[in-house]
Design an enzyme around this catalytic site. Structure first.
Site, mmCIF file in Angstrom:
data_model
loop_
_atom_site.group_PDB
_atom_site.id
_atom_site.type_symbol
_atom_site.label_atom_id
_atom_site.label_comp_id
_atom_site.label_asym_id
_atom_site.label_seq_id
_atom_site.Cartn_x
_atom_site.Cartn_y
_atom_site.Cartn_z
ATOM 1 N N CYS A 1 0.870 -1.184 0.000
ATOM 2 C CA CYS A 1 0.000 0.000 0.000
ATOM 3 C C CYS A 1 0.901 1.227 0.000
ATOM 4 C CB CYS A 1 -0.917 -0.011 1.223
ATOM 5 S SG CYS A 1 -1.993 1.445 1.323
ATOM 6 N N CYS B 1 -6.795 4.611 4.971
ATOM 7 C CA CYS B 1 -6.786 3.179 5.232
ATOM 8 C C CYS B 1 -6.020 2.909 6.518
ATOM 9 C CB CYS B 1 -6.164 2.414 4.058
ATOM 10 S SG CYS B 1 -4.409 2.758 3.818
ATOM 11 N N GLU C 1 -1.090 -4.110 -4.866
ATOM 12 C CA GLU C 1 -1.609 -2.804 -4.446
ATOM 13 C C GLU C 1 -3.110 -2.677 -4.715
ATOM 14 O OE1 GLU C 1 -1.221 1.056 -2.971
ATOM 15 O OE2 GLU C 1 0.640 0.057 -3.575
ATOM 16 N N ASP D 1 -12.315 -7.845 -4.269
ATOM 17 C CA ASP D 1 -10.912 -8.100 -3.947
ATOM 18 C C ASP D 1 -10.319 -8.965 -5.050
ATOM 19 O OD1 ASP D 1 -8.443 -8.718 -2.787
ATOM 20 O OD2 ASP D 1 -9.288 -8.921 -0.774
ATOM 21 N N ARG E 1 -7.047 -9.858 -5.180
ATOM 22 C CA ARG E 1 -5.761 -10.422 -4.767
ATOM 23 C C ARG E 1 -5.739 -11.944 -4.880
ATOM 24 N NH1 ARG E 1 -5.200 -7.475 0.963
ATOM 25 N NH2 ARG E 1 -7.451 -7.908 0.869
ATOM 26 N N THR F 1 -4.232 -11.302 10.994
ATOM 27 C CA THR F 1 -5.157 -10.784 9.989
ATOM 28 C C THR F 1 -6.533 -10.575 10.594
ATOM 29 O OG1 THR F 1 -6.057 -11.146 7.761
ATOM 30 C CG2 THR F 1 -5.912 -13.070 9.195
#
Length: 344
Positions: free
Chosen positions: A204, A215, A242, A276, A278, A299
């Site tokens: 990020c 964020c 990112e 998302d 990712r 997490t």
């Protein structure tokens, strides 16, 4: 680079080109080869208020003869909500086929806006194609490359003393698909024979480097490193994905959309992305390469836990990471909890 490529599905061939790098000259060249179609994701189609009779991941629309670069940019979502209407008379959408799906997946992998122009090619030996120096890429080859995405190989490593820990080491992993490199950062001296404290941290730039208050990424990065040092050791995987995998350019487009009133998930959908994008398989494969099979995962995102578990990593504990709340990101965090299931 924006150059078109040819995808071959059996005897059928399709010339595909990214919308984001489309120019008027390139568009004119495509029109000489046939009638282009614009292909968008189902998410983008929903944002436009159009849908086919048959649900599909991708939709294609015949490009109107009068449509230019501005019309294409509007349809693909590159403009903000105040200037996004490509016109009232949209062509009827038709479900995409395998080549259209593959081309969109290539655009997503390149972190481009997920919209493409496609020209079906009829003549195998069309001299105009030969003049462009383009060879046909078989669709199975493309599908195989996309499925293999996430395979990493370690290429270099070195000791690195850090603020969090004098004992530190960084190892660079390089993918075999030409994508971004990712980094395994050892904090202290992790005991690999026991469950290792691990964090999968997605890059990020705005939060990690600039200290963005939109964020909680920067505070999460620093807090996780500090916790690992206090525990005596841990491994932070710094994944270059990112903006939840859409890239910095699209992330900034999403930020502009948020300033216009959309939340973080709605902004992704407006651009044609999923919530998302990712790929956490990357983290699982890096951990396996490091000899780590059991982790205590730092997490708040259940998707990370599920992905690691599905790819052979035993998550014996989830360690919450609740830091970095600001007045500016309170709504962002609330949206992540309500729409993406983050445990805050």
């Amino acid at each position: 680079m924006g150059l078109p490529v040819v995808l071959q599905d059996g005897e059928a061939r399709h010339l595909v080109a990214l919308v984001e790098t489309m120019t008027e000259a390139r568009l004119a060249a495509l029109r000489e080869l046939g009638t282009p179609e614009i292909v968008v994701t189902a998410r983008r189609a929903a944002a436009l208020g159009i849908a086919p009779a048959i649900p599909s991941d991708t939709l294609r629309l015949r490009l109107p003869d009068t449509a230019g670069r501005d019309w294409i940019a509007a349809l693909s979502g590159q403009n903000g909500p105040g200037c996004t209407d490509p016109g009232d008379a949209l062509p009827r959408p038709v479900p995409g086929t395998a080549p259209h799906d593959a081309a969109i997946r290539i655009a997503v992998a390149l972190q481009s806006v997920p919209a493409i122009l496609v020209v079906p090619l009829s003549a195998r030996d069309d001299p105009r194609i030969a003049a462009l120096g383009l060879g046909a890429m078989p669709l199975p080859l493309v599908a195989d490359a996309l499925l293999r995405s996430g395979i990493q190989s370690p290429v270099s490593a070195a000791r690195l003393p850090m603020d969090a820990s004098e004992a530190g080491r960084v190892q660079v992993f390089r993918p075999d698909d030409g994508g971004a490199e990712h980094f395994a950062i050892e904090i202290g001296a992790p005991d690999l024979s026991a469950p290792v404290m691990v964090r999968l941290h997605s890059a990020c730039f705005t939060g990690d480097v600039l200290g963005s208050r939109k964020c909680d990424c920067g505070p999460q990065l620093r807090a996780s490193m500090a916790a690992m040092a206090e525990e005596g050791g841990g491994v932070l995987l710094y994944l270059n994905q990112e903006g939840r995998g859409i890239g910095l350019a699209n992330k900034l487009r999403a930020y502009a959309l948020q300033d216009a009133g959309l939340d973080t998930v709605e902004a992704n959908h407006w651009l044609g992305f999923e919530d998302d994008q990712r790929d956490f398989r990357i983290g699982a494969r890096m951990l396996a390469s490091l000899g780590i099979s059991q982790v205590r995962l730092m997490t708040n995102n259940p998707a990370k836990t599920a992905s690691l578990a599905a790819h052979g990593i035993d998550v014996v504990d989830r360690v919450p990471l609740r830091v970095g709340r600001t007045a500016q990101n309170a709504q962002y965090l609330a949206t992540k909890a309500a729409k993406s299931g983050h445990l805050l």
